[in-house]
Design a protein around this motif. Structure first.
Motif, PDB file in Angstrom:
ATOM      1  N   SER A   1       0.814   6.285  -5.799  1.00  0.00           N
ATOM      2  CA  SER A   1       1.072   4.734  -5.409  1.00  0.00           C
ATOM      3  C   SER A   1       1.467   4.070  -7.012  1.00  0.00           C
ATOM      4  O   SER A   1       2.545   2.636  -6.845  1.00  0.00           O
ATOM      5  CB  SER A   1      -0.138   4.242  -4.930  1.00  0.00           C
ATOM      6  OG  SER A   1      -0.524   3.012  -4.495  1.00  0.00           O
ATOM      7  N   GLU A   2       0.706   4.567  -8.031  1.00  0.00           N
ATOM      8  CA  GLU A   2       0.634   3.520  -9.182  1.00  0.00           C
ATOM      9  C   GLU A   2       3.108   3.645  -9.499  1.00  0.00           C
ATOM     10  O   GLU A   2       3.321   3.227 -10.266  1.00  0.00           O
ATOM     11  CB  GLU A   2       0.385   3.957 -10.225  1.00  0.00           C
ATOM     12  CG  GLU A   2      -1.230   3.676  -9.543  1.00  0.00           C
ATOM     13  CD  GLU A   2      -0.916   2.049  -9.830  1.00  0.00           C
ATOM     14  OE1 GLU A   2      -0.987   1.749 -10.363  1.00  0.00           O
ATOM     15  OE2 GLU A   2      -2.107   1.740  -8.576  1.00  0.00           O
TER      16      GLU A   2
ATOM     17  N   LYS B   1       4.686   2.032  -8.317  1.00  0.00           N
ATOM     18  CA  LYS B   1       4.996   0.696  -8.930  1.00  0.00           C
ATOM     19  C   LYS B   1       5.676   0.985  -9.169  1.00  0.00           C
ATOM     20  O   LYS B   1       6.841  -0.463  -9.761  1.00  0.00           O
ATOM     21  CB  LYS B   1       3.921  -0.062  -9.082  1.00  0.00           C
ATOM     22  CG  LYS B   1       2.712  -0.439  -7.214  1.00  0.00           C
ATOM     23  CD  LYS B   1       0.970  -0.689  -7.959  1.00  0.00           C
ATOM     24  CE  LYS B   1       0.368  -0.543  -6.494  1.00  0.00           C
ATOM     25  NZ  LYS B   1      -1.269  -0.755  -6.512  1.00  0.00           N
TER      26      LYS B   1
ATOM     27  N   TYR C   1      10.232   1.006  -8.557  1.00  0.00           N
ATOM     28  CA  TYR C   1      10.034  -0.521  -8.071  1.00  0.00           C
ATOM     29  C   TYR C   1      10.369  -1.251  -9.072  1.00  0.00           C
ATOM     30  O   TYR C   1      11.241  -2.296  -9.107  1.00  0.00           O
ATOM     31  CB  TYR C   1       9.025  -1.006  -7.254  1.00  0.00           C
ATOM     32  CG  TYR C   1       9.097  -2.438  -6.273  1.00  0.00           C
ATOM     33  CD1 TYR C   1      10.064  -2.362  -5.313  1.00  0.00           C
ATOM     34  CD2 TYR C   1       8.961  -3.591  -6.712  1.00  0.00           C
ATOM     35  CE1 TYR C   1      10.624  -3.463  -4.812  1.00  0.00           C
ATOM     36  CE2 TYR C   1       8.837  -4.661  -6.578  1.00  0.00           C
ATOM     37  CZ  TYR C   1       9.998  -4.227  -5.241  1.00  0.00           C
ATOM     38  OH  TYR C   1       9.802  -6.001  -4.482  1.00  0.00           O
ATOM     39  N   ASN C   2       9.449  -1.478 -10.502  1.00  0.00           N
ATOM     40  CA  ASN C   2       9.952  -2.678 -11.367  1.00  0.00           C
ATOM     41  C   ASN C   2      10.832  -2.208 -12.292  1.00  0.00           C
ATOM     42  O   ASN C   2      11.719  -2.673 -12.332  1.00  0.00           O
ATOM     43  CB  ASN C   2       8.727  -2.419 -12.314  1.00  0.00           C
ATOM     44  CG  ASN C   2       7.397  -3.009 -11.405  1.00  0.00           C
ATOM     45  OD1 ASN C   2       7.220  -4.268 -10.966  1.00  0.00           O
ATOM     46  ND2 ASN C   2       6.293  -2.870 -12.045  1.00  0.00           N
TER      47      ASN C   2
ATOM     48  N   TRP D   1      12.342  -0.272  -0.500  1.00  0.00           N
ATOM     49  CA  TRP D   1      11.325  -0.061  -0.701  1.00  0.00           C
ATOM     50  C   TRP D   1      10.588  -0.193   0.730  1.00  0.00           C
ATOM     51  O   TRP D   1      10.206  -1.435   1.568  1.00  0.00           O
ATOM     52  CB  TRP D   1      10.954  -0.823  -1.902  1.00  0.00           C
ATOM     53  CG  TRP D   1       9.576  -1.998  -1.883  1.00  0.00           C
ATOM     54  CD1 TRP D   1       8.953  -2.453  -1.706  1.00  0.00           C
ATOM     55  CD2 TRP D   1       8.583  -0.879  -2.870  1.00  0.00           C
ATOM     56  NE1 TRP D   1       7.432  -2.866  -2.763  1.00  0.00           N
ATOM     57  CE2 TRP D   1       6.986  -1.582  -3.423  1.00  0.00           C
ATOM     58  CE3 TRP D   1       8.535   0.008  -3.624  1.00  0.00           C
ATOM     59  CZ2 TRP D   1       6.178  -1.724  -4.118  1.00  0.00           C
ATOM     60  CZ3 TRP D   1       7.928   1.092  -4.526  1.00  0.00           C
ATOM     61  CH2 TRP D   1       6.880   0.360  -4.383  1.00  0.00           C
TER      62      TRP D   1
END
Length: 183
Positions: free
Chosen positions: A118-119, A122, A125-126, A139
């Motif tokens: 999950s981290e 993220k 995604y950034n 996403w």
């Protein structure tokens, strides 16, 4: 007459089986049985759509490694997730990503791996938002992941293959955003 009735019943049973499979209403046991009879290549195609190998050859190495981790978690395979994380670790410089990758590669516990994933997601995604990843990505969000807190991940196509729910609920989730579709 009995042979004709038996034949018709078999055709109806097959048609119902195909219909329920196509509509996604078969239960988890049927899916598990189907998965066990599929080759690894077939499973990869199912998770990533047709021509998974061709798609991965068009990806950056970092994106391909992230997708390998995703696919391993979808398949409930902690060993493959760990190996793919180790391979990706050499490609990243950001400490947050390295920490997430270390957590995935350092554990065989799917729950812990998924929390770290999950981290990692993220961070990826950034990177996709900032243009550091040029591939078109989706996403996705699963509201049931992380004990109902929800979690997101990136995919290369719109078909949901959920790395948080694995084979229990592989289709759970929805696309929230399309990234880099204009590049």
């Amino acid at each position: 007459m009995k042979k004709l009735t038996t034949g018709i019943m078999m055709i109806v049973a097959i048609a119902l089986s195909v219909l329920t499979t196509a509509c996604g209403s078969n239960n988890g046991e049927n899916q598990k049985g189907m998965m066990e009879n599929m080759s690894e290549e077939d499973m990869g195609d199912m998770m990533e759509g047709d021509n998974a190998e061709n798609m991965q050859s068009d990806m950056s190495p970092m994106t391909a490694s992230y997708m390998d981790i995703t696919n391993a978690l979808v398949s409930d395979n902690p060993e493959k997730a760990g190996m793919a994380s180790s391979e990706m670790m050499d490609m990243v410089e950001m400490e947050d990503m390295k920490n997430a990758l270390k957590a995935i590669s350092g554990s065989n516990d799917l729950k812990k791996q998924r929390m770290a994933f999950s981290e990692l997601s993220k961070q990826m995604y950034n990177m996709a938002q900032s243009g550091d990843i040029s591939e078109t990505m989706y996403w996705n969000h699963c509201p049931m992941a992380m004990n109902g807190d929800g979690a997101n991940w990136l995919s290369m196509n719109e078909k949901i293959s959920n790395p948080y729910m694995g084979q229990k609920m592989p289709g759970c989730g929805s696309v929230q955003e399309t990234l880099n579709s204009g590049n």
